[in-house]
Motif scaffolding. Structure first.
Motif, short mmCIF file in Angstrom:
data_model
loop_
_atom_site.label_atom_id
_atom_site.label_comp_id
_atom_site.label_asym_id
_atom_site.label_seq_id
_atom_site.Cartn_x
_atom_site.Cartn_y
_atom_site.Cartn_z
N LEU A 21 0.72 -1.10 -0.02
CA LEU A 21 -0.13 0.05 -0.08
C LEU A 21 0.82 1.13 0.07
O LEU A 21 0.47 2.28 -0.65
CB LEU A 21 -0.90 0.05 1.36
N GLY A 22 1.93 1.17 0.74
CA GLY A 22 2.88 2.53 0.83
C GLY A 22 3.59 2.72 -0.59
O GLY A 22 4.15 3.53 -0.65
N LEU A 23 3.50 1.74 -1.49
CA LEU A 23 4.11 1.92 -2.75
C LEU A 23 3.24 2.99 -3.58
O LEU A 23 3.56 2.95 -5.04
CB LEU A 23 4.43 0.56 -3.38
N GLY A 24 2.04 3.03 -3.24
CA GLY A 24 1.00 3.84 -3.94
C GLY A 24 0.05 2.87 -4.60
O GLY A 24 0.12 1.77 -4.92
N MET A 50 16.34 0.16 8.62
CA MET A 50 15.69 -1.11 7.99
C MET A 50 15.28 -0.89 6.64
O MET A 50 14.79 -1.95 6.02
CB MET A 50 15.16 -1.88 8.93
N GLY A 51 14.60 0.49 6.51
CA GLY A 51 13.59 0.39 5.20
C GLY A 51 12.46 -0.10 5.45
O GLY A 51 12.14 -0.10 6.68
N ASP A 52 11.49 0.02 4.53
CA ASP A 52 10.06 -0.32 4.69
C ASP A 52 9.62 -1.61 4.32
O ASP A 52 8.68 -1.97 4.02
CB ASP A 52 9.47 0.61 3.81
N ASN A 53 10.41 -2.68 4.46
CA ASN A 53 10.14 -3.99 4.52
C ASN A 53 9.33 -4.49 5.79
O ASN A 53 10.14 -4.86 6.60
CB ASN A 53 11.19 -5.07 4.15
N LEU A 54 7.93 -4.19 5.73
CA LEU A 54 7.33 -4.16 7.35
C LEU A 54 7.40 -5.53 7.85
O LEU A 54 7.36 -5.49 9.15
CB LEU A 54 5.97 -3.51 7.02
N ARG A 55 7.32 -6.50 7.08
CA ARG A 55 7.43 -7.75 7.74
C ARG A 55 8.43 -7.96 8.68
O ARG A 55 8.57 -8.60 9.52
CB ARG A 55 7.47 -8.91 6.70
N ALA A 56 9.63 -7.59 8.34
CA ALA A 56 10.88 -7.64 8.86
C ALA A 56 11.22 -6.41 10.03
O ALA A 56 11.57 -6.58 11.08
CB ALA A 56 12.16 -7.61 8.01
N SER A 57 10.33 -5.29 9.52
CA SER A 57 10.74 -4.12 10.50
C SER A 57 9.68 -3.91 11.63
O SER A 57 9.98 -3.37 12.56
CB SER A 57 10.89 -2.73 9.70
N LEU A 58 8.56 -4.32 11.34
CA LEU A 58 7.65 -4.23 12.49
C LEU A 58 7.75 -4.76 13.88
O LEU A 58 7.90 -3.80 14.88
CB LEU A 58 6.07 -4.80 11.95
N PRO A 59 8.39 -5.89 13.99
CA PRO A 59 8.83 -6.37 15.37
C PRO A 59 9.92 -5.34 15.84
O PRO A 59 9.97 -4.88 16.82
CB PRO A 59 9.53 -7.67 15.07
N ILE A 70 7.78 8.19 -4.68
CA ILE A 70 6.98 7.50 -3.61
C ILE A 70 7.84 7.66 -2.50
O ILE A 70 9.10 7.91 -2.66
CB ILE A 70 6.72 6.09 -3.75
N ALA A 71 7.34 7.48 -1.40
CA ALA A 71 7.96 7.87 -0.18
C ALA A 71 8.64 6.62 0.44
O ALA A 71 9.31 6.72 1.58
CB ALA A 71 7.22 8.74 0.86
N SER A 72 8.13 5.35 -0.21
CA SER A 72 8.64 4.05 0.36
C SER A 72 10.12 3.96 0.32
O SER A 72 10.62 4.14 -0.71
CB SER A 72 7.58 3.03 -0.34
#
Lengths: 317, 252
Positions: free
Chosen positions: A203-206, A257-266, B86-88
Protein backbone atom coordinates in the motif's frame (compact mmCIF):
# COMPACT_ATOMS: atom_id res chain seq x y z
CA UNK A 1 19.02 -8.45 12.05
CA UNK A 2 21.32 -7.59 14.96
CA UNK A 3 18.82 -4.91 15.95
CA UNK A 4 16.29 -7.39 17.25
CA UNK A 5 18.50 -9.05 19.94
CA UNK A 6 20.05 -5.71 20.90
CA UNK A 7 16.66 -4.08 21.41
CA UNK A 8 15.31 -7.15 23.22
CA UNK A 9 18.15 -7.04 25.74
CA UNK A 10 17.76 -3.30 26.17
CA UNK A 11 14.05 -3.73 26.82
CA UNK A 12 14.68 -6.53 29.33
CA UNK A 13 17.27 -4.44 31.19
CA UNK A 14 14.97 -1.40 31.26
CA UNK A 15 12.06 -3.53 32.49
CA UNK A 16 14.17 -4.89 35.35
CA UNK A 17 15.28 -1.37 36.21
CA UNK A 18 11.68 -0.18 36.03
CA UNK A 19 10.68 -2.83 38.59
CA UNK A 20 13.16 -1.46 41.11
CA UNK A 21 12.63 2.29 40.64
CA UNK A 22 9.90 4.09 42.55
CA UNK A 23 8.91 5.84 45.76
CA UNK A 24 8.98 2.62 47.78
CA UNK A 25 12.20 0.61 48.06
CA UNK A 26 11.83 -2.83 46.54
CA UNK A 27 14.67 -5.32 46.64
CA UNK A 28 14.05 -7.79 43.81
CA UNK A 29 16.09 -10.45 45.59
CA UNK A 30 13.88 -10.25 48.68
CA UNK A 31 10.39 -10.28 47.17
CA UNK A 32 9.67 -13.90 48.00
CA UNK A 33 10.36 -13.27 51.69
CA UNK A 34 8.80 -9.83 51.91
CA UNK A 35 5.01 -9.77 51.28
CA UNK A 36 4.99 -5.96 51.25
CA UNK A 37 7.60 -5.86 48.47
CA UNK A 38 5.68 -8.54 46.57
CA UNK A 39 2.50 -6.45 46.80
CA UNK A 40 4.22 -3.34 45.44
CA UNK A 41 5.80 -5.38 42.68
CA UNK A 42 2.66 -7.18 41.51
CA UNK A 43 0.13 -4.39 42.04
CA UNK A 44 2.13 -1.40 40.89
CA UNK A 45 5.59 -1.90 39.44
CA UNK A 46 4.92 -4.80 37.09
CA UNK A 47 1.64 -3.37 35.75
CA UNK A 48 3.30 -0.02 35.20
CA UNK A 49 6.29 -1.54 33.43
CA UNK A 50 4.04 -3.61 31.18
CA UNK A 51 1.75 -0.65 30.51
CA UNK A 52 4.67 1.50 29.39
CA UNK A 53 6.14 -1.18 27.14
CA UNK A 54 2.77 -2.07 25.59
CA UNK A 55 1.94 1.58 24.96
CA UNK A 56 5.28 2.30 23.31
CA UNK A 57 5.10 -0.78 21.10
CA UNK A 58 1.48 -0.33 20.06
CA UNK A 59 1.77 3.40 19.31
CA UNK A 60 4.90 2.89 17.22
CA UNK A 61 3.26 0.18 15.12
CA UNK A 62 0.18 2.41 14.75
CA UNK A 63 2.55 5.12 13.54
CA UNK A 64 3.92 2.85 10.80
CA UNK A 65 0.40 1.98 9.69
CA UNK A 66 -0.90 5.56 9.52
CA UNK A 67 2.23 6.53 7.60
CA UNK A 68 1.60 3.73 5.10
CA UNK A 69 -2.08 4.73 4.79
CA UNK A 70 -1.30 8.37 4.02
CA UNK A 71 2.06 7.64 2.31
CA UNK A 72 3.77 10.33 4.25
CA UNK A 73 6.44 10.00 6.89
CA UNK A 74 5.58 13.08 8.86
CA UNK A 75 2.37 11.98 10.53
CA UNK A 76 1.62 9.89 13.59
CA UNK A 77 -1.50 8.85 15.51
CA UNK A 78 -1.08 12.03 17.58
CA UNK A 79 -1.14 14.34 14.55
CA UNK A 80 -3.89 12.81 12.43
CA UNK A 81 -6.95 13.67 14.50
CA UNK A 82 -7.06 10.13 15.91
CA UNK A 83 -6.40 10.91 19.59
CA UNK A 84 -8.78 13.87 19.55
CA UNK A 85 -11.39 11.67 17.91
CA UNK A 86 -11.03 9.10 20.68
CA UNK A 87 -11.36 11.86 23.30
CA UNK A 88 -14.46 13.17 21.54
CA UNK A 89 -16.03 9.72 21.68
CA UNK A 90 -15.17 9.34 25.34
CA UNK A 91 -16.58 12.76 26.09
CA UNK A 92 -19.81 11.98 24.25
CA UNK A 93 -20.40 8.70 26.07
CA UNK A 94 -19.49 10.27 29.43
CA UNK A 95 -22.10 12.99 28.91
CA UNK A 96 -24.81 10.80 27.39
CA UNK A 97 -24.38 7.83 29.71
CA UNK A 98 -22.20 8.65 32.71
CA UNK A 99 -22.45 5.14 34.19
CA UNK A 100 -21.70 3.29 30.96
CA UNK A 101 -19.55 0.17 31.32
CA UNK A 102 -15.90 0.33 30.34
CA UNK A 103 -16.22 -1.82 27.22
CA UNK A 104 -18.85 0.50 25.84
CA UNK A 105 -16.58 3.51 26.40
CA UNK A 106 -13.82 1.69 24.55
CA UNK A 107 -16.09 1.02 21.60
CA UNK A 108 -17.28 4.64 21.57
CA UNK A 109 -13.68 5.91 21.68
CA UNK A 110 -12.51 3.49 18.95
CA UNK A 111 -15.42 4.26 16.61
CA UNK A 112 -15.09 7.98 17.06
CA UNK A 113 -11.32 7.77 16.46
CA UNK A 114 -12.04 5.79 13.30
CA UNK A 115 -14.43 8.47 12.03
CA UNK A 116 -11.99 11.36 12.59
CA UNK A 117 -9.06 9.43 11.12
CA UNK A 118 -11.19 8.57 8.08
CA UNK A 119 -11.96 12.29 7.84
CA UNK A 120 -8.21 12.98 7.82
CA UNK A 121 -7.70 10.40 5.04
CA UNK A 122 -10.53 11.98 3.04
CA UNK A 123 -9.03 15.45 3.47
CA UNK A 124 -5.53 14.51 2.34
CA UNK A 125 -6.84 12.59 -0.69
CA UNK A 126 -7.73 16.00 -2.11
CA UNK A 127 -4.28 17.47 -1.57
CA UNK A 128 -1.77 17.63 -4.44
CA UNK A 129 0.52 14.59 -4.20
CA UNK A 130 3.75 16.49 -4.58
CA UNK A 131 3.15 18.80 -1.64
CA UNK A 132 4.69 16.46 0.94
CA UNK A 133 4.48 18.92 3.82
CA UNK A 134 0.78 19.70 3.33
CA UNK A 135 -0.19 16.29 4.74
CA UNK A 136 1.26 16.80 8.24
CA UNK A 137 0.00 20.39 8.25
CA UNK A 138 -3.51 19.19 7.40
CA UNK A 139 -3.20 16.66 10.23
CA UNK A 140 -2.12 19.31 12.71
CA UNK A 141 -4.94 21.62 11.66
CA UNK A 142 -7.53 18.84 11.93
CA UNK A 143 -6.14 17.76 15.32
CA UNK A 144 -6.24 21.37 16.46
CA UNK A 145 -9.84 21.89 15.37
CA UNK A 146 -11.03 18.62 16.92
CA UNK A 147 -9.01 19.36 20.07
CA UNK A 148 -10.69 22.71 20.50
CA UNK A 149 -14.10 21.11 20.05
CA UNK A 150 -13.17 18.63 22.80
CA UNK A 151 -11.96 21.48 25.02
CA UNK A 152 -15.08 23.55 24.39
CA UNK A 153 -17.44 20.69 25.20
CA UNK A 154 -15.31 19.66 28.18
CA UNK A 155 -15.36 23.21 29.49
CA UNK A 156 -19.13 23.60 29.07
CA UNK A 157 -19.85 20.30 30.79
CA UNK A 158 -17.26 20.72 33.52
CA UNK A 159 -15.30 17.68 32.35
CA UNK A 160 -11.98 19.42 31.69
CA UNK A 161 -10.23 17.23 34.23
CA UNK A 162 -11.02 14.13 32.16
CA UNK A 163 -10.00 15.83 28.93
CA UNK A 164 -6.70 16.73 30.56
CA UNK A 165 -5.92 13.13 31.44
CA UNK A 166 -6.80 11.93 27.92
CA UNK A 167 -5.00 14.47 25.80
CA UNK A 168 -2.67 16.65 27.84
CA UNK A 169 -0.54 14.41 29.98
CA UNK A 170 0.52 10.98 28.89
CA UNK A 171 1.81 9.48 32.12
CA UNK A 172 1.90 6.16 33.89
CA UNK A 173 1.98 6.98 37.61
CA UNK A 174 -1.69 6.05 38.00
CA UNK A 175 -1.23 2.58 36.54
CA UNK A 176 -2.00 -0.24 38.95
CA UNK A 177 -3.09 -3.81 38.44
CA UNK A 178 -6.64 -3.86 37.05
CA UNK A 179 -6.39 -0.45 35.41
CA UNK A 180 -4.13 -0.96 32.44
CA UNK A 181 -5.21 -4.29 30.92
CA UNK A 182 -6.89 -2.62 27.95
CA UNK A 183 -3.42 -1.92 26.67
CA UNK A 184 -3.06 -5.63 25.97
CA UNK A 185 -5.87 -5.23 23.44
CA UNK A 186 -3.97 -2.33 21.87
CA UNK A 187 -0.80 -4.42 21.63
CA UNK A 188 -2.78 -7.38 20.29
CA UNK A 189 -4.31 -5.23 17.56
CA UNK A 190 -0.85 -3.94 16.67
CA UNK A 191 0.47 -7.52 16.67
CA UNK A 192 -2.28 -8.63 14.29
CA UNK A 193 -1.15 -5.96 11.86
CA UNK A 194 2.08 -7.92 11.40
CA UNK A 195 0.16 -10.66 9.58
CA UNK A 196 -0.77 -8.07 6.96
CA UNK A 197 2.67 -6.45 6.93
CA UNK A 198 3.23 -7.17 3.22
CA UNK A 199 -0.11 -5.60 2.36
CA UNK A 200 0.74 -2.40 4.22
CA UNK A 201 4.17 -2.29 2.59
CA UNK A 202 2.59 -2.65 -0.87
CA UNK A 203 0.00 0.00 0.00
CA UNK A 204 2.90 2.32 0.80
CA UNK A 205 4.11 1.93 -2.79
CA UNK A 206 1.08 3.81 -4.08
CA UNK A 207 -2.36 2.96 -5.49
CA UNK A 208 -1.01 2.17 -8.93
CA UNK A 209 1.49 -0.49 -7.83
CA UNK A 210 -0.89 -1.88 -5.22
CA UNK A 211 -3.68 -2.32 -7.79
CA UNK A 212 -1.23 -3.79 -10.30
CA UNK A 213 -0.25 -6.43 -7.75
CA UNK A 214 -3.91 -7.28 -7.20
CA UNK A 215 -4.19 -5.81 -3.71
CA UNK A 216 -7.62 -4.64 -2.63
CA UNK A 217 -6.50 -1.26 -1.34
CA UNK A 218 -9.84 -0.38 0.27
CA UNK A 219 -9.75 -3.48 2.48
CA UNK A 220 -6.18 -2.79 3.61
CA UNK A 221 -7.08 0.84 4.33
CA UNK A 222 -10.00 -0.27 6.48
CA UNK A 223 -7.82 -2.71 8.42
CA UNK A 224 -5.14 -0.08 9.03
CA UNK A 225 -7.75 2.46 10.06
CA UNK A 226 -9.25 0.01 12.55
CA UNK A 227 -5.89 -0.90 14.12
CA UNK A 228 -4.67 2.71 14.40
CA UNK A 229 -7.97 3.84 15.92
CA UNK A 230 -8.19 0.98 18.42
CA UNK A 231 -4.60 1.38 19.58
CA UNK A 232 -5.00 5.13 20.02
CA UNK A 233 -8.36 4.83 21.75
CA UNK A 234 -7.01 2.32 24.29
CA UNK A 235 -3.95 4.44 25.01
CA UNK A 236 -5.96 7.66 25.34
CA UNK A 237 -8.36 6.04 27.80
CA UNK A 238 -5.85 4.27 30.02
CA UNK A 239 -2.77 6.51 30.20
CA UNK A 240 -3.45 9.53 28.00
CA UNK A 241 -1.89 10.35 24.64
CA UNK A 242 1.88 9.97 24.44
CA UNK A 243 3.28 12.37 21.86
CA UNK A 244 5.90 11.77 19.15
CA UNK A 245 6.42 7.99 19.64
CA UNK A 246 4.27 7.04 16.67
CA UNK A 247 6.01 9.65 14.56
CA UNK A 248 9.66 9.29 15.48
CA UNK A 249 10.15 5.56 16.00
CA UNK A 250 8.87 4.49 12.54
CA UNK A 251 11.16 7.08 10.95
CA UNK A 252 14.23 5.99 12.87
CA UNK A 253 13.67 2.32 12.08
CA UNK A 254 12.90 3.00 8.41
CA UNK A 255 16.13 4.93 8.10
CA UNK A 256 18.10 1.87 9.18
CA UNK A 257 15.99 -1.04 7.92
CA UNK A 258 13.76 0.42 5.22
CA UNK A 259 10.07 -0.29 4.74
CA UNK A 260 9.98 -4.05 4.41
CA UNK A 261 7.40 -4.12 7.18
CA UNK A 262 7.38 -7.87 7.69
CA UNK A 263 10.97 -7.55 8.93
CA UNK A 264 10.76 -4.10 10.47
CA UNK A 265 7.46 -4.13 12.42
CA UNK A 266 8.84 -6.26 15.31
CA UNK A 267 11.82 -3.91 15.53
CA UNK A 268 9.50 -0.90 15.47
CA UNK A 269 7.46 -2.36 18.34
CA UNK A 270 10.53 -3.13 20.44
CA UNK A 271 12.13 0.24 19.75
CA UNK A 272 8.92 2.02 20.75
CA UNK A 273 8.75 0.05 24.00
CA UNK A 274 12.40 0.86 24.75
CA UNK A 275 11.98 4.57 24.02
CA UNK A 276 8.87 5.09 26.14
CA UNK A 277 10.21 2.96 28.97
CA UNK A 278 13.47 4.93 29.00
CA UNK A 279 11.50 8.19 29.11
CA UNK A 280 9.25 6.92 31.89
CA UNK A 281 12.30 5.81 33.91
CA UNK A 282 13.97 9.15 33.35
CA UNK A 283 10.80 10.90 34.51
CA UNK A 284 10.85 8.83 37.68
CA UNK A 285 14.51 9.55 38.38
CA UNK A 286 15.18 13.23 37.67
CA UNK A 287 13.21 14.69 40.60
CA UNK A 288 12.69 11.57 42.67
CA UNK A 289 10.73 10.74 44.73
CA UNK A 290 8.46 12.95 42.57
CA UNK A 291 7.79 12.33 38.88
CA UNK A 292 7.78 14.08 35.54
CA UNK A 293 5.20 12.51 33.16
CA UNK A 294 6.74 10.33 30.45
CA UNK A 295 4.69 12.35 27.95
CA UNK A 296 6.53 15.53 28.90
CA UNK A 297 9.96 13.92 28.54
CA UNK A 298 8.91 12.49 25.18
CA UNK A 299 7.57 15.86 24.14
CA UNK A 300 11.03 17.34 24.55
CA UNK A 301 13.07 14.38 23.30
CA UNK A 302 10.65 13.59 20.47
CA UNK A 303 10.66 17.17 19.22
CA UNK A 304 14.46 17.16 19.07
CA UNK A 305 14.54 13.79 17.27
CA UNK A 306 11.89 14.99 14.84
CA UNK A 307 13.85 18.12 14.01
CA UNK A 308 16.93 16.00 13.34
CA UNK A 309 14.90 13.72 11.06
CA UNK A 310 13.43 16.68 9.18
CA UNK A 311 16.83 18.13 8.67
CA UNK A 312 18.34 14.92 7.34
CA UNK A 313 15.47 13.56 5.31
CA UNK A 314 16.32 11.82 2.03
CA UNK A 315 15.66 13.51 -1.30
CA UNK A 316 12.34 11.77 -1.97
CA UNK A 317 10.71 12.66 1.32
CA UNK B 1 -6.08 -11.17 -26.87
CA UNK B 2 -7.23 -7.92 -25.30
CA UNK B 3 -10.65 -6.92 -26.58
CA UNK B 4 -11.82 -3.34 -26.20
CA UNK B 5 -15.49 -2.65 -26.96
CA UNK B 6 -17.00 0.81 -27.20
CA UNK B 7 -14.94 2.32 -24.42
CA UNK B 8 -15.49 5.99 -23.66
CA UNK B 9 -13.94 7.90 -20.81
CA UNK B 10 -14.14 11.34 -19.23
CA UNK B 11 -11.93 13.00 -16.68
CA UNK B 12 -13.50 15.93 -14.87
CA UNK B 13 -16.16 16.31 -17.55
CA UNK B 14 -13.61 16.44 -20.38
CA UNK B 15 -13.95 13.54 -22.82
CA UNK B 16 -10.63 11.69 -23.14
CA UNK B 17 -11.67 8.60 -25.11
CA UNK B 18 -14.47 8.42 -27.70
CA UNK B 19 -16.12 5.08 -28.28
CA UNK B 20 -12.98 3.03 -28.79
CA UNK B 21 -13.20 -0.52 -30.12
CA UNK B 22 -10.03 -2.37 -30.97
CA UNK B 23 -8.03 -5.48 -30.18
CA UNK B 24 -4.49 -6.10 -29.03
CA UNK B 25 -3.31 -9.36 -30.59
CA UNK B 26 -1.97 -12.15 -28.42
CA UNK B 27 1.69 -13.10 -28.73
CA UNK B 28 2.67 -9.73 -30.19
CA UNK B 29 4.44 -6.58 -29.11
CA UNK B 30 1.89 -3.80 -29.49
CA UNK B 31 2.87 -0.14 -29.38
CA UNK B 32 0.39 2.66 -28.66
CA UNK B 33 1.51 5.86 -30.33
CA UNK B 34 0.13 9.34 -30.78
CA UNK B 35 0.62 12.96 -29.76
CA UNK B 36 0.36 14.23 -26.19
CA UNK B 37 -3.18 14.02 -24.86
CA UNK B 38 -4.30 11.40 -27.39
CA UNK B 39 -5.58 9.12 -24.61
CA UNK B 40 -2.94 6.37 -24.92
CA UNK B 41 -2.09 6.25 -21.23
CA UNK B 42 -5.74 6.45 -20.23
CA UNK B 43 -6.56 3.50 -22.48
CA UNK B 44 -3.68 1.46 -21.03
CA UNK B 45 -4.69 2.37 -17.48
CA UNK B 46 -8.28 1.29 -18.20
CA UNK B 47 -7.04 -2.06 -19.52
CA UNK B 48 -4.89 -2.45 -16.41
CA UNK B 49 -7.89 -1.47 -14.17
CA UNK B 50 -5.91 1.40 -12.65
CA UNK B 51 -8.93 3.56 -13.53
CA UNK B 52 -12.53 2.35 -13.20
CA UNK B 53 -14.24 1.76 -16.53
CA UNK B 54 -16.99 4.32 -17.20
CA UNK B 55 -18.48 2.99 -20.41
CA UNK B 56 -17.81 -0.02 -22.59
CA UNK B 57 -16.18 -3.35 -21.92
CA UNK B 58 -12.58 -4.62 -21.82
CA UNK B 59 -11.51 -8.24 -21.61
CA UNK B 60 -7.96 -9.50 -21.12
CA UNK B 61 -7.50 -13.11 -22.22
CA UNK B 62 -11.22 -13.59 -21.66
CA UNK B 63 -11.29 -11.92 -18.22
CA UNK B 64 -13.64 -8.95 -17.98
CA UNK B 65 -11.57 -6.33 -16.15
CA UNK B 66 -14.65 -4.77 -14.57
CA UNK B 67 -15.88 -7.97 -12.92
CA UNK B 68 -12.85 -10.24 -12.44
CA UNK B 69 -11.39 -10.05 -8.91
CA UNK B 70 -8.31 -7.82 -8.92
CA UNK B 71 -5.99 -10.48 -7.47
CA UNK B 72 -7.03 -12.90 -10.22
CA UNK B 73 -6.21 -10.23 -12.83
CA UNK B 74 -2.79 -9.74 -11.22
CA UNK B 75 -1.92 -13.25 -12.34
CA UNK B 76 -3.03 -12.55 -15.92
CA UNK B 77 -1.48 -9.15 -16.51
CA UNK B 78 1.19 -6.98 -14.96
CA UNK B 79 0.86 -3.23 -15.40
CA UNK B 80 3.45 -0.59 -14.84
CA UNK B 81 2.02 2.92 -14.70
CA UNK B 82 4.04 6.06 -15.14
CA UNK B 83 6.32 6.49 -12.17
CA UNK B 84 5.36 8.84 -9.42
CA UNK B 85 7.66 9.83 -6.59
CA UNK B 86 7.01 7.54 -3.65
CA UNK B 87 8.09 7.87 -0.07
CA UNK B 88 8.59 4.15 0.44
CA UNK B 89 12.06 3.04 1.43
CA UNK B 90 12.43 -0.50 0.09
CA UNK B 91 15.57 -2.21 -1.10
CA UNK B 92 15.46 -2.86 -4.86
CA UNK B 93 15.49 -6.61 -4.21
CA UNK B 94 12.47 -6.24 -1.89
CA UNK B 95 10.60 -4.16 -4.45
CA UNK B 96 11.21 -6.68 -7.24
CA UNK B 97 10.24 -9.50 -4.84
CA UNK B 98 6.80 -7.91 -4.41
CA UNK B 99 6.25 -8.75 -8.09
CA UNK B 100 5.79 -12.36 -6.94
CA UNK B 101 3.23 -11.38 -4.31
CA UNK B 102 0.15 -12.11 -6.49
CA UNK B 103 1.37 -15.70 -6.76
CA UNK B 104 2.48 -16.50 -3.21
CA UNK B 105 0.53 -14.00 -1.07
CA UNK B 106 3.29 -13.72 1.48
CA UNK B 107 4.82 -17.20 1.39
CA UNK B 108 7.54 -17.13 -1.25
CA UNK B 109 8.91 -20.49 -2.37
CA UNK B 110 12.24 -21.31 -4.06
CA UNK B 111 10.67 -20.77 -7.49
CA UNK B 112 9.60 -17.26 -6.49
CA UNK B 113 13.09 -16.40 -5.26
CA UNK B 114 14.66 -17.75 -8.45
CA UNK B 115 12.31 -15.62 -10.53
CA UNK B 116 13.27 -12.51 -8.53
CA UNK B 117 16.99 -13.18 -8.94
CA UNK B 118 16.44 -13.69 -12.64
CA UNK B 119 14.53 -10.40 -12.94
CA UNK B 120 17.23 -8.51 -11.05
CA UNK B 121 19.89 -9.91 -13.35
CA UNK B 122 17.84 -9.32 -16.49
CA UNK B 123 17.73 -5.61 -15.75
CA UNK B 124 21.32 -5.32 -14.51
CA UNK B 125 20.15 -4.59 -11.00
CA UNK B 126 22.03 -7.30 -9.13
CA UNK B 127 24.82 -4.93 -8.00
CA UNK B 128 22.17 -2.48 -6.74
CA UNK B 129 19.90 -5.05 -5.13
CA UNK B 130 20.65 -3.90 -1.58
CA UNK B 131 20.32 -0.20 -2.26
CA UNK B 132 17.22 1.64 -1.08
CA UNK B 133 14.76 2.98 -3.63
CA UNK B 134 15.37 6.55 -2.47
CA UNK B 135 19.12 6.15 -2.92
CA UNK B 136 19.21 5.26 -6.63
CA UNK B 137 18.73 7.38 -9.75
CA UNK B 138 15.40 7.82 -11.51
CA UNK B 139 16.45 5.47 -14.29
CA UNK B 140 17.56 2.79 -11.85
CA UNK B 141 14.28 3.08 -9.93
CA UNK B 142 12.42 2.83 -13.24
CA UNK B 143 14.32 -0.37 -14.12
CA UNK B 144 13.49 -1.80 -10.69
CA UNK B 145 9.79 -1.15 -11.30
CA UNK B 146 10.01 -2.79 -14.73
CA UNK B 147 11.83 -5.74 -13.14
CA UNK B 148 8.99 -6.05 -10.61
CA UNK B 149 6.41 -6.23 -13.43
CA UNK B 150 8.70 -8.71 -15.21
CA UNK B 151 8.94 -10.90 -12.08
CA UNK B 152 5.15 -10.97 -11.93
CA UNK B 153 5.53 -13.34 -14.89
CA UNK B 154 2.09 -12.88 -16.45
CA UNK B 155 0.85 -13.63 -19.97
CA UNK B 156 0.28 -9.92 -20.53
CA UNK B 157 2.69 -7.15 -19.72
CA UNK B 158 1.40 -3.56 -19.97
CA UNK B 159 3.89 -0.72 -19.76
CA UNK B 160 3.13 2.99 -19.76
CA UNK B 161 6.12 4.84 -21.23
CA UNK B 162 8.68 2.43 -19.76
CA UNK B 163 11.53 4.16 -21.60
CA UNK B 164 11.15 7.31 -19.48
CA UNK B 165 14.36 8.07 -17.60
CA UNK B 166 16.27 5.27 -19.35
CA UNK B 167 19.48 5.99 -21.24
CA UNK B 168 19.96 4.68 -24.80
CA UNK B 169 21.68 1.47 -23.79
CA UNK B 170 19.11 0.51 -21.18
CA UNK B 171 16.22 1.53 -23.44
CA UNK B 172 17.50 -0.73 -26.21
CA UNK B 173 18.20 -3.54 -23.75
CA UNK B 174 14.62 -3.27 -22.46
CA UNK B 175 13.15 -3.43 -25.96
CA UNK B 176 15.23 -6.46 -26.84
CA UNK B 177 14.22 -8.11 -23.55
CA UNK B 178 10.55 -7.48 -24.36
CA UNK B 179 11.08 -8.81 -27.90
CA UNK B 180 12.57 -12.01 -26.45
CA UNK B 181 9.65 -12.32 -24.06
CA UNK B 182 7.26 -12.23 -27.02
CA UNK B 183 9.31 -14.40 -29.40
CA UNK B 184 10.59 -17.08 -27.05
CA UNK B 185 8.28 -17.14 -24.03
CA UNK B 186 5.02 -16.63 -25.91
CA UNK B 187 4.06 -13.56 -23.89
CA UNK B 188 2.16 -10.52 -25.09
CA UNK B 189 3.32 -6.96 -24.46
CA UNK B 190 1.48 -3.67 -24.86
CA UNK B 191 3.27 -0.40 -24.32
CA UNK B 192 2.82 3.32 -24.71
CA UNK B 193 5.86 4.68 -26.54
CA UNK B 194 6.78 8.28 -26.99
CA UNK B 195 9.89 7.85 -29.12
CA UNK B 196 8.32 6.50 -32.27
CA UNK B 197 11.45 4.79 -33.60
CA UNK B 198 11.33 2.27 -30.76
CA UNK B 199 7.91 1.29 -32.11
CA UNK B 200 9.27 1.30 -35.66
CA UNK B 201 12.18 -0.96 -34.79
CA UNK B 202 10.64 -3.40 -32.33
CA UNK B 203 6.83 -3.49 -32.43
CA UNK B 204 4.73 -6.00 -34.36
CA UNK B 205 1.49 -4.12 -34.08
CA UNK B 206 0.94 -0.37 -33.83
CA UNK B 207 -2.17 1.44 -32.66
CA UNK B 208 -2.13 5.15 -33.53
CA UNK B 209 -4.36 7.40 -31.45
CA UNK B 210 -5.31 11.04 -31.72
CA UNK B 211 -7.88 13.08 -29.77
CA UNK B 212 -9.25 10.03 -28.01
CA UNK B 213 -9.82 8.00 -31.17
CA UNK B 214 -7.94 5.19 -32.89
CA UNK B 215 -7.02 6.53 -36.32
CA UNK B 216 -4.96 3.59 -37.57
CA UNK B 217 -3.87 0.15 -36.47
CA UNK B 218 -1.94 -2.68 -38.01
CA UNK B 219 1.58 -3.96 -38.64
CA UNK B 220 4.30 -1.36 -37.96
CA UNK B 221 5.26 -1.02 -41.64
CA UNK B 222 1.68 -0.24 -42.64
CA UNK B 223 0.95 2.32 -39.94
CA UNK B 224 4.25 4.18 -39.85
CA UNK B 225 3.95 5.93 -43.21
CA UNK B 226 4.69 9.54 -44.12
CA UNK B 227 1.07 10.40 -44.84
CA UNK B 228 -0.29 8.84 -41.69
CA UNK B 229 2.35 10.17 -39.28
CA UNK B 230 2.19 13.69 -40.74
CA UNK B 231 -1.54 13.64 -40.17
CA UNK B 232 -1.18 12.08 -36.70
CA UNK B 233 1.24 14.68 -35.39
CA UNK B 234 0.04 17.63 -37.52
CA UNK B 235 3.57 18.15 -38.82
CA UNK B 236 5.37 17.02 -41.97
CA UNK B 237 7.31 13.87 -41.11
CA UNK B 238 9.60 11.90 -43.42
CA UNK B 239 10.00 8.16 -43.11
CA UNK B 240 13.10 6.34 -44.32
CA UNK B 241 14.16 2.71 -44.23
CA UNK B 242 16.76 1.01 -42.10
CA UNK B 243 17.43 -2.74 -42.17
CA UNK B 244 14.05 -3.34 -43.73
CA UNK B 245 12.05 -1.46 -41.10
CA UNK B 246 10.70 2.08 -41.14
CA UNK B 247 12.95 4.79 -39.70
CA UNK B 248 11.06 7.94 -38.78
CA UNK B 249 13.06 11.08 -39.43
CA UNK B 250 11.07 13.34 -37.13
CA UNK B 251 14.00 15.21 -35.69
CA UNK B 252 15.26 16.81 -38.91
Amino acid sequence: MRLLPALSSALLALMLASLTVGAAQVDLRAVFRDPQAMLVLLESRLPRTLAVALTGAALSVAGVLIQALVRNRFVGPDTSGTAEGAALGLLAITILWPSSPLWLRMIAASLSAMVTTALFLAVIRRLPVREVMLVPIAGLVLSGVLGSVVTFVGWQTDLMQYVGTWLMSGEFSGVISGRYELLWIAALAAGLAWFSADRFAILGLGDQVATGLGLSTAAVMRLGLAVVSMVTAMVVTTVGMIPFVGLVVPNLVARVMGDNLRASLPVVGLAGAVLVLACDLLGRLVIRPYEIPAGVILGVLGAVLFLVLLHRRPAHG
Amino acid sequence: MIQIDQVSHQIGGTPILHDISTTLPKGRLTALIGPNGAGKSTLLRLIGRLEPLQAGRITVAGHDVATTPTDRLARVMAILGQQTAIASRLRLSELVAFGRWPHHKGRPGPADRARVTQALEAFALAPLAHRFLDEVSGGQAQRAHIAMAFAQDTDWLLLDEPLNNLDMAHARALMSRLRALVDHAGRSVAMVVHEINYAAAWADHVIAMKDGRVIAEGPAAEVLTEALLSDLYDAPIRVGQHLGRPLVLHHV
